[in-house]
Scaffold this active site. Structure first.
Site, mmCIF file in Angstrom:
data_model
loop_
_atom_site.group_PDB
_atom_site.id
_atom_site.type_symbol
_atom_site.label_atom_id
_atom_site.label_comp_id
_atom_site.label_asym_id
_atom_site.label_seq_id
_atom_site.Cartn_x
_atom_site.Cartn_y
_atom_site.Cartn_z
ATOM 1 N N LYS A 266 0.857 -1.191 0.000
ATOM 2 C CA LYS A 266 0.000 0.000 0.000
ATOM 3 C C LYS A 266 0.891 1.238 0.000
ATOM 4 O O LYS A 266 1.721 1.414 0.888
ATOM 5 C CB LYS A 266 -0.908 -0.004 1.234
ATOM 6 N N LYS A 278 -9.862 13.302 8.061
ATOM 7 C CA LYS A 278 -9.295 12.951 9.355
ATOM 8 C C LYS A 278 -9.217 14.187 10.255
ATOM 9 O O LYS A 278 -9.206 15.320 9.762
ATOM 10 C CB LYS A 278 -7.873 12.398 9.173
ATOM 11 N N ASP A 289 1.684 6.626 5.546
ATOM 12 C CA ASP A 289 0.688 5.678 5.054
ATOM 13 C C ASP A 289 1.155 4.933 3.808
ATOM 14 O O ASP A 289 0.414 4.114 3.264
ATOM 15 C CB ASP A 289 -0.639 6.396 4.780
ATOM 16 N N ASP A 348 -11.988 7.291 3.961
ATOM 17 C CA ASP A 348 -10.769 7.106 4.752
ATOM 18 C C ASP A 348 -10.413 5.632 4.902
ATOM 19 O O ASP A 348 -9.393 5.302 5.487
ATOM 20 C CB ASP A 348 -10.938 7.763 6.126
ATOM 21 N N GLU A 350 -9.329 3.784 2.514
ATOM 22 C CA GLU A 350 -8.865 3.800 1.119
ATOM 23 C C GLU A 350 -7.788 2.768 0.827
ATOM 24 O O GLU A 350 -7.608 2.371 -0.318
ATOM 25 C CB GLU A 350 -8.358 5.200 0.754
ATOM 26 N N ARG A 352 -7.571 -0.420 1.466
ATOM 27 C CA ARG A 352 -8.136 -1.654 0.893
ATOM 28 C C ARG A 352 -8.621 -1.442 -0.538
ATOM 29 O O ARG A 352 -8.659 -2.381 -1.323
ATOM 30 C CB ARG A 352 -9.262 -2.161 1.800
#
Length: 496
Positions: A266, A278, A289, A348, A350, A352
């Site tokens: 990811k 957020k 992330d 949020d 996102e 997956r």
């Protein structure tokens, strides 16, 4: 930092600092006894005065002992032999490194071969030691106007017996490659999001391809992503001015007939949450992330340096999740590469959405196993904290292999259930599946979502939301995990 392995007597070595072990109860290790005899009992005399008890964390520096070629001798407490585990051993080595950095010498020698670490042979103990030393020298000051002063410590020699030298050298070789991979991962993670965006990661992949011949690199732009039918992946990045990239890197070190292993990362280079915005506090850390993609980069670098005899394909789904007039909305329905439709209830969730299309894309390589790595859920931090990565999957054998690799590498994961009952939380009245499953079992339902796209191969999911970086304070930054776990898994497959 250079690590050298030698099998010589410690008293014969000319070195700035010679490090030897003292057990609890002022028990001299093998090397310490030799030095004590040569120096006329200088070490035992100091210990009798009570200056060092030999407990973990204690140390004492002795200058210019008679009849020794070493300028200094550092006595290090290692506690009770039967009680020394991985964590205290790492603390001992980290403490030694801190002391050596402060001394200013250009080299040092560690005569610690006799230390026994529970559950570890000579190779395993040396791996732990060497990784701790090399990773402990990591500095990230690229954006500091005042750079850190160059370290005086350039070389550390590890002493061992002749019979163990080959195993110790193998451990050092593996450890250096893993530490280099961790450093690469940490560098990418620590970069600011205005520099480290999807296009930048594509450039890093191409640079890696130029550095290592035989690495095939393909970077798919947003037009190709859309043409392929990756509607879920594309939806995540459509609100950003930074276009998404699908990065595919193939290394063929094994036989042509062997199916590859696949790592899927990811790569959300900054996650605002999108329209499901957020909170502002701590949002700066959402540059991490892309920790899954960064760890795949680092693992691949380690594999390339070691030239492992395996076939490996690395797929990175990179995007920036931003709110805008063109961003995906809660309630939107998209069609994935697999043909399944997804109702996006929360923008949020996102990670997956990019991973599901990347997993489907991995299927074309006919992999024997697929591991996806993602900073996926805050729920995993609640469940496991920051010490352990979450692990789920559809193959008991693959799960066990990863758990074993994590234990061997001291980069642990813990299995969570993936029972069919959890799948029901993802039901949608409007699409095949919803992208969230409510407040309960968030890590599990996220993996349940991914499992819908991994039915045709052996698959495991590593949730590294709690382990990819350290929050706040002076130690804030990317950790380099789970590069040790992943590299160990591939070392085990390569039998290297």
């Amino acid at each position: 930092m250079e690590l050298v392995v030698k099998s010589v007597s410690p008293e014969t070595l000319k070195t700035a600092t010679l490090v030897v072990a003292i057990g609890e109860g002022r028990k001299l290790g093998v090397a310490a006894k030799q030095l004590d005899e040569l120096s006329g009992g200088a070490i035992s005399a100091v210990l009798k005065r009570g200056d060092l008890a030999g407990k973990v964390g204690q140390s004492l520096l002795l200058q210019s002992l008679p009849n020794l070629k070493a300028e200094r001798v550092l006595l290090v407490g290692v506690g009770k032999e039967a009680e020394l585990g991985d964590r205290p051993f790492r603390k001992i080595i980290s403490g030694i490194l801190t002391t050596l950095k402060g001394l200013g010498g250009s080299d040092a020698t560690l005569a610690l071969d006799e230390i026994v670490v529970k559950g570890r042979d000579s190779y395993g103990k040396t791996r732990l030691l060497a990784e701790t030393l090399v990773d402990g020298g990591y500095i990230f000051d690229e954006f500091k106007s005042q750079k850190a002063e160059p370290r005086a410590l350039k070389k550390i020699t590890l002493l061992t017996i002749k019979a163990a030298q080959a195993e110790v050298e193998r451990a050092v070789t593996h450890a250096q490659a893993i530490a280099n991979g961790m450093s690469f991962t940490r560098d990418l993670g620590n970069l600011p999001p205005n520099i480290c965006h999807p296009t930048f990661l594509g450039e890093q992949a191409k640079a890696l391809g130029k550095e290592f011949k035989g690495l095939k690199v393909e970077v798919l732009d947003e037009k190709k992503i859309k043409e392929l039918g990756m509607g879920s992946f594309y939806a995540v990045g459509q609100g950003s001015d930074q276009p998404p990239r699908l990065i595919v890197m193939q290394y063929n070190g094994g036989k042509k007939s062997e199916k590859p292993y696949a790592l899927v990362g990811k790569g959300i280079t900054f996650d605002t949450g999108g329209i499901s915005l957020k909170p502002g506090l701590g949002m700066d850390e959402m540059k991490y992330d892309m920790g899954g993609a960064a760890s795949v980069f680092g693992t691949l670098r380690a594999v390339l340096e070691l030239k492992l005899p395996i076939n490996l394909v690395c797929i990175l789904a990179c995007a920036e999740n931003m709110p805008s007039g063109g961003a995906t909305r809660p309630g939107d329905i998209v069609t994935t590469l697999s043909g399944q439709t997804v109702e996006i209830l929360n923008t949020d969730a996102e990670g997956r959405l990019v991973l599901c299309d990347a997993l489907t894309y991995a299927e074309r390589f006919k992999p024997q196993a697929v591991i996806d790595i993602a900073t996926l859920t805050g729920a995993c931090i609640v469940a496991l904290g920051s010490h352990t990565s979450g692990l789920l999957g559809n193959s008991d054998e693959l799960i066990e292999q990863l758990l074993s690799a994590g234990k061997a590498a001291d980069d642990r994961a813990w299995q969570l259930p993936l029972f069919d009952e959890y799948q029901e939380q993802l039901d949608s009245p409007f699409a095949d599946i919803a992208n969230i499953g409510g407040p309960k079992a968030g890590t599990i339902t996220a993996a349940c979502f991914l499992s819908r796209f991994a039915k045709n191969f052996n698959w495991a999911h590593l949730d590294i939301a709690g382990t990819a970086w350290t929050s706040g304070g002076k130690d804030k930054g990317a950790t380099g995990r789970p590069v040790p776990l992943l590299t160990q898994y591939l070392l085990d497959r390569a039998k290297a």
